[in-house]
Structures are given as C-alpha cells and as structure tokens.
Design a protein around this motif. Structure first.
Motif, PDB file in Angstrom:
ATOM      1  N   ASN A   1       0.850  -1.195   0.000  1.00 39.86           N
ATOM      2  CA  ASN A   1       0.000   0.000   0.000  1.00 39.86           C
ATOM      3  C   ASN A   1       0.882   1.240   0.000  1.00 39.86           C
ATOM      4  O   ASN A   1       2.105   1.149  -0.014  1.00 39.86           O
ATOM      5  N   GLY A   2       0.236   2.399   0.015  1.00 36.98           N
ATOM      6  CA  GLY A   2       0.988   3.644  -0.052  1.00 36.98           C
ATOM      7  C   GLY A   2       0.077   4.830   0.147  1.00 36.98           C
ATOM      8  O   GLY A   2      -0.967   4.739   0.825  1.00 36.98           O
ATOM      9  N   ARG A   3       0.445   5.935  -0.453  1.00 37.08           N
ATOM     10  CA  ARG A   3      -0.337   7.165  -0.321  1.00 37.08           C
ATOM     11  C   ARG A   3      -1.686   6.984  -1.007  1.00 37.08           C
ATOM     12  O   ARG A   3      -1.752   6.591  -2.171  1.00 37.08           O
ATOM     13  N   ALA A   4      -2.770   7.266  -0.308  1.00 35.56           N
ATOM     14  CA  ALA A   4      -4.113   7.049  -0.840  1.00 35.56           C
ATOM     15  C   ALA A   4      -4.610   8.266  -1.620  1.00 35.56           C
ATOM     16  O   ALA A   4      -4.214   9.403  -1.357  1.00 35.56           O
ATOM     17  N   ALA A   5      -5.467   8.012  -2.599  1.00 39.02           N
ATOM     18  CA  ALA A   5      -6.143   9.098  -3.310  1.00 39.02           C
ATOM     19  C   ALA A   5      -7.174   9.720  -2.383  1.00 39.02           C
ATOM     20  O   ALA A   5      -7.800   9.029  -1.574  1.00 39.02           O
ATOM     21  N   ALA A   6      -7.362  11.040  -2.507  1.00 41.46           N
ATOM     22  CA  ALA A   6      -8.217  11.766  -1.553  1.00 41.46           C
ATOM     23  C   ALA A   6      -9.627  12.015  -2.073  1.00 41.46           C
ATOM     24  O   ALA A   6     -10.420  12.684  -1.411  1.00 41.46           O
ATOM     25  N   ASP A   7      -9.983  11.469  -3.245  1.00 46.85           N
ATOM     26  CA  ASP A   7     -11.286  11.755  -3.831  1.00 46.85           C
ATOM     27  C   ASP A   7     -12.433  11.175  -2.990  1.00 46.85           C
ATOM     28  O   ASP A   7     -12.314  10.115  -2.369  1.00 46.85           O
ATOM     29  N   THR A   8     -13.559  11.875  -3.004  1.00 47.31           N
ATOM     30  CA  THR A   8     -14.752  11.434  -2.284  1.00 47.31           C
ATOM     31  C   THR A   8     -15.286  10.140  -2.884  1.00 47.31           C
ATOM     32  O   THR A   8     -15.255   9.945  -4.104  1.00 47.31           O
ATOM     33  N   PHE A   9     -15.786   9.251  -2.030  1.00 43.07           N
ATOM     34  CA  PHE A   9     -16.353   7.980  -2.477  1.00 43.07           C
ATOM     35  C   PHE A   9     -17.572   8.244  -3.367  1.00 43.07           C
ATOM     36  O   PHE A   9     -18.569   8.811  -2.939  1.00 43.07           O
ATOM     37  N   ASP A  10     -17.443   7.850  -4.627  1.00 45.28           N
ATOM     38  CA  ASP A  10     -18.490   8.081  -5.628  1.00 45.28           C
ATOM     39  C   ASP A  10     -18.343   7.016  -6.710  1.00 45.28           C
ATOM     40  O   ASP A  10     -17.899   7.292  -7.818  1.00 45.28           O
ATOM     41  N   PRO A  11     -18.676   5.750  -6.411  1.00 45.73           N
ATOM     42  CA  PRO A  11     -18.384   4.646  -7.327  1.00 45.73           C
ATOM     43  C   PRO A  11     -19.173   4.715  -8.628  1.00 45.73           C
ATOM     44  O   PRO A  11     -20.333   5.132  -8.641  1.00 45.73           O
ATOM     45  N   TRP A  12     -18.539   4.318  -9.709  1.00 40.43           N
ATOM     46  CA  TRP A  12     -19.227   4.273 -11.000  1.00 40.43           C
ATOM     47  C   TRP A  12     -19.915   2.930 -11.221  1.00 40.43           C
ATOM     48  O   TRP A  12     -20.677   2.757 -12.164  1.00 40.43           O
ATOM     49  N   ILE A  13     -19.631   1.970 -10.347  1.00 39.23           N
ATOM     50  CA  ILE A  13     -20.386   0.718 -10.317  1.00 39.23           C
ATOM     51  C   ILE A  13     -21.313   0.769  -9.109  1.00 39.23           C
ATOM     52  O   ILE A  13     -20.859   0.900  -7.969  1.00 39.23           O
ATOM     53  N   THR A  14     -22.602   0.693  -9.360  1.00 39.18           N
ATOM     54  CA  THR A  14     -23.601   0.741  -8.290  1.00 39.18           C
ATOM     55  C   THR A  14     -24.624  -0.372  -8.514  1.00 39.18           C
ATOM     56  O   THR A  14     -24.569  -1.106  -9.504  1.00 39.18           O
ATOM     57  N   ARG A  15     -25.573  -0.457  -7.580  1.00 36.83           N
ATOM     58  CA  ARG A  15     -26.605  -1.482  -7.686  1.00 36.83           C
ATOM     59  C   ARG A  15     -27.960  -0.881  -7.370  1.00 36.83           C
ATOM     60  O   ARG A  15     -28.102  -0.091  -6.425  1.00 36.83           O
ATOM     61  N   ASP A  16     -28.949  -1.249  -8.159  1.00 31.67           N
ATOM     62  CA  ASP A  16     -30.343  -0.848  -7.923  1.00 31.67           C
ATOM     63  C   ASP A  16     -31.139  -2.135  -7.767  1.00 31.67           C
ATOM     64  O   ASP A  16     -31.507  -2.764  -8.756  1.00 31.67           O
ATOM     65  N   GLY A  17     -31.358  -2.537  -6.488  1.00 32.73           N
ATOM     66  CA  GLY A  17     -31.929  -3.857  -6.266  1.00 32.73           C
ATOM     67  C   GLY A  17     -30.923  -4.903  -6.677  1.00 32.73           C
ATOM     68  O   GLY A  17     -29.794  -4.939  -6.197  1.00 32.73           O
ATOM     69  N   ALA A  18     -31.309  -5.763  -7.630  1.00 37.28           N
ATOM     70  CA  ALA A  18     -30.383  -6.767  -8.157  1.00 37.28           C
ATOM     71  C   ALA A  18     -29.706  -6.300  -9.440  1.00 37.28           C
ATOM     72  O   ALA A  18     -28.832  -6.991  -9.969  1.00 37.28           O
ATOM     73  N   ARG A  19     -30.121  -5.122  -9.940  1.00 35.51           N
ATOM     74  CA  ARG A  19     -29.573  -4.619 -11.196  1.00 35.51           C
ATOM     75  C   ARG A  19     -28.205  -3.971 -10.952  1.00 35.51           C
ATOM     76  O   ARG A  19     -28.064  -3.128 -10.078  1.00 35.51           O
ATOM     77  N   LEU A  20     -27.196  -4.378 -11.742  1.00 30.12           N
ATOM     78  CA  LEU A  20     -25.869  -3.783 -11.670  1.00 30.12           C
ATOM     79  C   LEU A  20     -25.772  -2.665 -12.697  1.00 30.12           C
ATOM     80  O   LEU A  20     -26.141  -2.845 -13.862  1.00 30.12           O
ATOM     81  N   LEU A  21     -25.233  -1.519 -12.257  1.00 28.03           N
ATOM     82  CA  LEU A  21     -25.141  -0.347 -13.124  1.00 28.03           C
ATOM     83  C   LEU A  21     -23.705   0.131 -13.224  1.00 28.03           C
ATOM     84  O   LEU A  21     -22.980   0.200 -12.223  1.00 28.03           O
ATOM     85  N   CYS A  22     -23.297   0.451 -14.448  1.00 30.49           N
ATOM     86  CA  CYS A  22     -21.986   1.068 -14.699  1.00 30.49           C
ATOM     87  C   CYS A  22     -22.244   2.433 -15.309  1.00 30.49           C
ATOM     88  O   CYS A  22     -22.801   2.526 -16.420  1.00 30.49           O
ATOM     89  N   ASP A  23     -21.889   3.483 -14.584  1.00 29.43           N
ATOM     90  CA  ASP A  23     -22.200   4.846 -15.018  1.00 29.43           C
ATOM     91  C   ASP A  23     -23.683   4.986 -15.330  1.00 29.43           C
ATOM     92  O   ASP A  23     -24.086   5.651 -16.284  1.00 29.43           O
ATOM     93  N   GLY A  24     -24.515   4.320 -14.509  1.00 28.85           N
ATOM     94  CA  GLY A  24     -25.958   4.423 -14.636  1.00 28.85           C
ATOM     95  C   GLY A  24     -26.592   3.486 -15.645  1.00 28.85           C
ATOM     96  O   GLY A  24     -27.820   3.428 -15.743  1.00 28.85           O
ATOM     97  N   LYS A  25     -25.784   2.726 -16.389  1.00 26.47           N
ATOM     98  CA  LYS A  25     -26.328   1.820 -17.402  1.00 26.47           C
ATOM     99  C   LYS A  25     -26.244   0.375 -16.911  1.00 26.47           C
ATOM    100  O   LYS A  25     -25.208  -0.073 -16.431  1.00 26.47           O
ATOM    101  N   GLU A  26     -27.334  -0.356 -17.060  1.00 30.09           N
ATOM    102  CA  GLU A  26     -27.391  -1.718 -16.573  1.00 30.09           C
ATOM    103  C   GLU A  26     -26.463  -2.629 -17.383  1.00 30.09           C
ATOM    104  O   GLU A  26     -26.400  -2.553 -18.609  1.00 30.09           O
ATOM    105  N   PHE A  27     -25.747  -3.519 -16.659  1.00 31.96           N
ATOM    106  CA  PHE A  27     -24.860  -4.455 -17.362  1.00 31.96           C
ATOM    107  C   PHE A  27     -24.954  -5.873 -16.812  1.00 31.96           C
ATOM    108  O   PHE A  27     -24.301  -6.790 -17.321  1.00 31.96           O
ATOM    109  N   GLY A  28     -25.736  -6.091 -15.781  1.00 34.01           N
ATOM    110  CA  GLY A  28     -25.871  -7.433 -15.228  1.00 34.01           C
ATOM    111  C   GLY A  28     -26.722  -7.424 -13.974  1.00 34.01           C
ATOM    112  O   GLY A  28     -27.315  -6.399 -13.609  1.00 34.01           O
TER     113      GLY A  28
END
Length: 540
Positions: free
Chosen positions: A107-134
């Motif tokens: 490990n090392g120096r961490a990035a300081a950006d706020t937690f804001d993942p581009w992979i999210t979940r809506d129920g069982a739907r997986l979203l990448c940048d808001g678009k469903e992929f699985g």
C-alpha cells in the motif's frame, strides 16, 4: 539414461546437458523458471532448489558463487539451472523451482477523492455509469490491481462503502519471459498469448482465495506500465518494443480510431473468475513507455501551483515533474540492475538479501531480510555499497577501485563480492535515472531547490537511504523535509479510480495534458548520459 524430476515431472536428460535445457521441455511447468540471458549465468534468474542428486551435478561455476555454501552447511542446495550439468549416466536428480518470498510494498499514499463509485446497484440490477450491465443480489465488490514487471498487488474493495477488505501480493509469474519489458515483448512475439494467460491464471488463484464470493466481484481496475497493462488485456505489445515505442491503443488515438488509451472489457472476455458481466477497466497510458501505473500514482498527488517531481524507480523508471499548469513526463530505460539483475552480487528483495550496508575498518555492518546467510545485495543495499565505497574513496567517480583491485568482499560464507563490473552496470542504470530527472528540470527552467515536493514511489524508494542516493547521483539534492515516500501509490491510485467516478474522469483528462519527453532526442543526450554515469552528486 539420466533422469531429472522437476516439480514432480520426470524428464529425460543427457549427460552434459544443463538442467535449464531439460526443464525447457517440461511444458507449462517450465514457466516457473525464468531466464533473461538466456543461459549465460548473467541474469541470475534461473535458480532451482536441488532436493536430491546434487552429487551428480557439475562443479559450481563462478556465476553461481553467490549461491554456494560450505560442504557442512545445512542450508538447502540451490543452483543456476543454466550452469548445472548432469555428470553421470545413472543420475536421478530432483529439483524444484525456487519460490522467492519478496518484500513487496502492498500500500501507499491514498487518493483523496470522495467515495463516488461508477459501479452501483439498484436492487439486483448492476449499473456502470448508470447503465445496466448485469444482475447480482448479494454484496458487490471491486478489485484494484497493480501489475508491475516484478510484483503484483491487489486490493479488495466493498463497493457499497468504499472500505478496503483485503490486500494480496505476489511475484509477477511472467518473469519466465524475462526480467524487463524488452524481454517480455520479445517472448510474447515468439509465444503469443502465453504471458497473458499466465497472469490471468495467477490472478484467478488469488481471487478464489479472497473472503468474498467471486461472483460478487463486479469491477476491476488495472494499472501497469504499457507493456504489463497490455499483456494483461491480451493486446499485441510488439509496437511498444519498436520505434516509435507506443501501445497499440496510443497508435489508435493518433490514427483517430479511439479517444482514450483506457481499455474497457468484461471479466468473461478475459477469463477472469469474477461476475461474468463484471467490468474491467485498464487505466489510461500517458505516452510511449510512461503508462497507467504513473497515471495511477498521479491520482494520489495534490496538483497545484507548487513545483514537484515524482520518480518511480524500477526496471522502467518513470519521472513526472511540474505543477498543475504544466506537467512533463519521461521514462528512463533503467533495466533490472537495482532489482538484482545482471549483477554478480545482485538479488531481488527476498530472504537473504542485504538491504543496508555501512563500511567499517574490518568489513561491513549488514542488515538483511530474514535470519539466514547473505545471498546477495538488493536495491537499497546496492545504493549503500556504492555510496560507502565512494565515501571511503575505495572507488573513484568512475567506479574504479583505487588499489587496482577488481572487487571487494562483502561476505565470506557463502562468498559474496562486489566487482568493478557490478559498479559499471549500476552506474549506467543510475545515469539513465539521473538524466531523466535533470532533463525534466531543464525543460521546466527550474532547479532541484525549486521543488516543493519530491515524491519517491515504489518499494525500492521505501528503503533507500536518502544520503546514499544523493551521494552517488541517483537522487536529486533535495532536502529531507521535501522528500515524501509514497509507497505503492500505483495500486492506491487504481483503488481511488475504482472508488470514485470523479477520480477516474479527472485522470482521463489529466493524461491528455501531460507533455512526454523522449530523452534520447535531447541534442546533448550522450554527453549528459556520460556525465551522469559518474558516481557523484547531481549539480544543484
């Protein structure tokens, strides 16, 4: 007929034949033994452990002196497979690949950006940048992976909270293709796809050992130099090894076929044991040999109007300097010397490696990894021995011994010597690194004293003695107060991208703004290189 048993597999071998030649016929098992010379005893990579039958092998060669123990030693017998030959027709020799336990920066120096993942979940739907992929009903996780030439590190992240759940590290299994990127490129040209399949297989082994359901791993972010990143994705790397030395993805940008050097694909396409539709993102390259690992490191640094320099010393050393308004980058063809390659006394940072050295009148004060005997000198120790021999004036600025000798003894049992040839190899490596730093400062119109921060990245930088590095001209004459060791910032930057859409997008934009300098095109390149080979401080 003699018989060789290698990793449990029986192989016919002829009297007079080397172990390495026979092991090459072992199929997939042969990939556990590396060689970059090849077969000349210079790279010191093809170490095997002899479990039985050592008395049927040829005498030790000079190239193996760093492995030899006294006859009454209880330490396991190790040989260079390229040097050890079968001497008897009735021989049965049993050997295994040498498994090194490397000292890896996880490990090392961490990035300081706020937690804001581009992979999210809506129920069982997986979203990448808001678009469903699985779809996946359970917890979702991601992996940040730093694929280095020598080592690989991965961090497991909970994509619901951003927390790091686990960290793993292992030696890059592609080393059988050579210790540096040039040898890997050549190997891949003759054995297309083998290095790609090997890294994926080892990654899958690590994934299966993680404390989560692999099917819940829905995203991977990969950082690495251009060769390592492209081999991971199965991209043809031949163009990186020939002029103009660029990834096929960079060539596609210049031809107008794509907008970014970043790579997007799915886990299933790469054969990775994660969610079949899991998204795999290869971070963007900067230019030529300055890759996604450098982009990842920059993701962890504060960019403002204060001049800084970042240097990541490895087989392919990268240097970035400037400030928010202008950034310059260059790659330095350092080679593997500071990782033990091509040196008679060199070794990677593993059991038995000397990490620190101080000269005393009757010998040396040594610090080692582990409790066994000294087997070689790793990077930080190599910097120390050069600096100490210069301090005591036992060698001059050209690495020549002052008394006409050609070597100095470091240890007696087993015998370990530092030679004039070792000093020359290290001087050339040091010159490549010093030249890169000096050229970037010159183009920026500033000196070392103008740097407000001097970031040292990577495992080597974690252990190097700053004064030793400055004395031989490896590091700039920057005060200790401005030096910041940032460890494995590459995997931390990859994790920052995994955790944050804004971090990902910021780095995508940043790499397009960085100016890449080709050092060999400097009009005084050869004069500068010759000057930098001298073991003396870089001028302030």
């Amino acid at each position: 007929m003699p018989e060789l048993i290698f990793n449990g597999k029986r192989i016919d071998i002829a009297v007079g034949e080397t172990l390495l030649a026979a092991i090459a016929r072992a199929g997939e098992a042969a990939h556990s033994v590396a060689s970059s010379c090849p077969g000349a005893g210079r790279c010191k990579e093809c170490i095997v452990q002899v479990l039985a039958g050592s008395d049927a092998l040829s005498d030790w060669t000079q190239a193996e002196s760093f492995l030899r123990h006294h006859s009454d030693s209880e330490v396991a017998v190790h040989r260079l497979a390229c040097q050890a030959r079968i001497t008897r027709a009735d021989a049965v020799v049993r050997v295994e690949a040498f498994k090194r336990k490397l000292d890896i920066a996880m490990n090392g120096r961490a990035a300081a950006d706020t937690f804001d993942p581009w992979i999210t979940r809506d129920g069982a739907r997986l979203l990448c940048d808001g678009k469903e992929f699985g779809n996946h009903a359970g917890s979702i996780h991601g992996l940040a992976v730093d694929v280095g030439t020598t080592t690989c590190v991965l961090h497991l992240v909970d994509l619901s909270t951003g927390d790091t759940l686990d960290m793993r590290a292992f030696e890059n299994p592609q080393r059988f293709g050579g210790s540096d990127v040039i040898h890997r490129i050549s190997y891949d040209g003759h054995n297309p796809g083998q290095l790609h399949r090997t890294i994926i297989a080892y990654l899958n082994r690590e994934i299966r050992s993680l404390p989560v359901d692999p099917n819940g791993i829905v995203a991977l972010v990969v950082a690495g130099n251009p060769t390592m990143r492209d081999l991971f994705f199965g991209i043809d790397v031949r163009s990186i090894g020939q002029s103009p030395f660029m990834s096929a993805t960079q060539a596609d940008i210049l031809a107008g076929r794509r907008r970014s050097t970043a790579v997007w694909t799915g886990g299933q396409e790469l054969g990775i044991d994660i969610h079949p539709q899991g998204r795999v993102y290869g971070m963007p390259l900067i230019s030529n040999h300055v890759g996604a690992d450098t982009a990842a490191v920059l993701a962890t640094l504060p960019l403002n109007d204060r001049p800084f320099m970042m240097i990541d010393i490895g087989t392919n050393t990268e240097v970035v300097a400037g400030c928010e308004s202008r950034l310059l980058a260059a790659s330095c063809a350092a080679g593997p010397a500071f990782e033990g390659g091509r040196l008679g006394c060199g070794i990677a940072a593993c059991e038995g490696a000397i990490t620190r050295m101080r000269r005393r009148p009757d010998g040396w004060d040594l610090s080692l990894i582990g409790n066994g005997p000294a087997r070689g000198i790793c990077g930080s120790g190599l910097v120390d021995i050069l600096a100490e021999l210069r301090r005591t004036e036992e060698i001059d600025v050209l690495g020549r011994f002052d008394d006409g000798e050609t070597r100095v003894t470091v240890a007696d049992s087993p015998p370990l010597h530092f030679t004039r040839s070792d000093a020359s190899e290290l001087a050339q490596t040091k010159a490549a690194i010093g030249l890169g730093q000096a050229v970037l400062l010159r183009h920026l119109g500033i000196g070392p004293g103008d740097l407000r921060a001097y970031y040292l990245a990577g495992a080597f930088a974690n252990h190097i003695d700053l004064e030793s590095g400055r004395r031989i001209g490896l590091l700039l004459p920057v005060p200790d107060g401005h030096v910041v060791r940032i460890g494995n910032a590459s995997v931390e930057g990859a994790k920052g991208v995994l955790r944050s859409r804004s971090c990902r997008d910021r780095i995508e934009g940043l790499v397009r703004q960085i100016e890449h300098l080709e050092l060999e095109k400097e009009p005084d390149f050869f004069d500068l290189f010759a000057e930098m080979t001298q073991l003396q401080p870089i001028s302030a």
